[in-house]
Design a protein around this motif. Structure first.
Motif: not given
Length: 191
Positions: A118-123, A148-152, A165-166, A173-174
């Protein structure tokens, strides 16, 4: 045989324009598709990642359990996706004086069974514009869920769960900075 979308499962949903034709010609096309997505898909699925490219798109969703779906008329999740694509095709055809199919059929779906994948597919989804040399970093591309993932700001994206998940925002980010092995992801997906 086409895989049914089962309640409670995660899926990578993806498709492209018929003959790899353009799906999104201008900003209003992207906006209209996302509005239709909100109408047709948000009632039946939680969204974890998305990216709209000129001639294709990617989504990671978890199909809601039956008791989580609050709509008057229960329809199959795959029908909701078909309704989205049909509604967008009608609007696109009307706007550009064209007729006929816009998307390849059937739309593609791949069940995602484990967290690491799931991590790999999101990236992979967020880095799709980088992979296609449209930008140098996913933060530069406006038609994906990366920002959107970085926003509030309020969002229907499952942002908190995506970051979890990360493990945390720094690992998120990494993971997106590292050069992914796109070949293995695409090979797994059959793209």
């Amino acid at each position: 045989m086409i895989q049914a979308l089962e309640n409670g499962n995660y899926y990578h949903i993806y498709n492209r324009g018929i003959n790899s034709d353009i799906l999104f010609k201008e900003k209003t096309n992207y906006e209209h598709f996302l509005n239709l997505y909100d109408i047709h898909i948000n009632p039946i699925a939680y969204t974890y990642a998305w990216c709209l490219m000129k001639n294709h798109f990617h989504f990671i969703v978890r199909i809601k359990e039956i008791e989580e779906i609050h709509v008057e008329k229960k329809i199959l999740p795959s029908q909701s996706f078909s309704n989205l694509f049909n509604a967008y095709t009608k609007a696109f055809n009307k706007s550009y004086n064209r007729h006929g199919a816009l998307f390849e059929r059937p739309f593609r779906r791949k069940q995602v069974n484990f967290d690491n994948y799931l991590q790999n597919v999101i990236s992979y989804i967020h880095n799709n514009p980088v992979h296609h040399k449209i930008c140098e970093h996913p933060i530069q591309y406006p038609w994906s869920s990366y920002i959107s993932c970085l926003s509030d700001k309020p969002t229907k994206l499952q942002r908190i769960k995506v970051i979890a998940i990360f493990n945390d925002i720094d690992n998120f980010k990494l993971a997106h900075e590292q050069k992914s092995n796109y070949f293995s992801v695409e090979n797994f997906l059959g793209i």
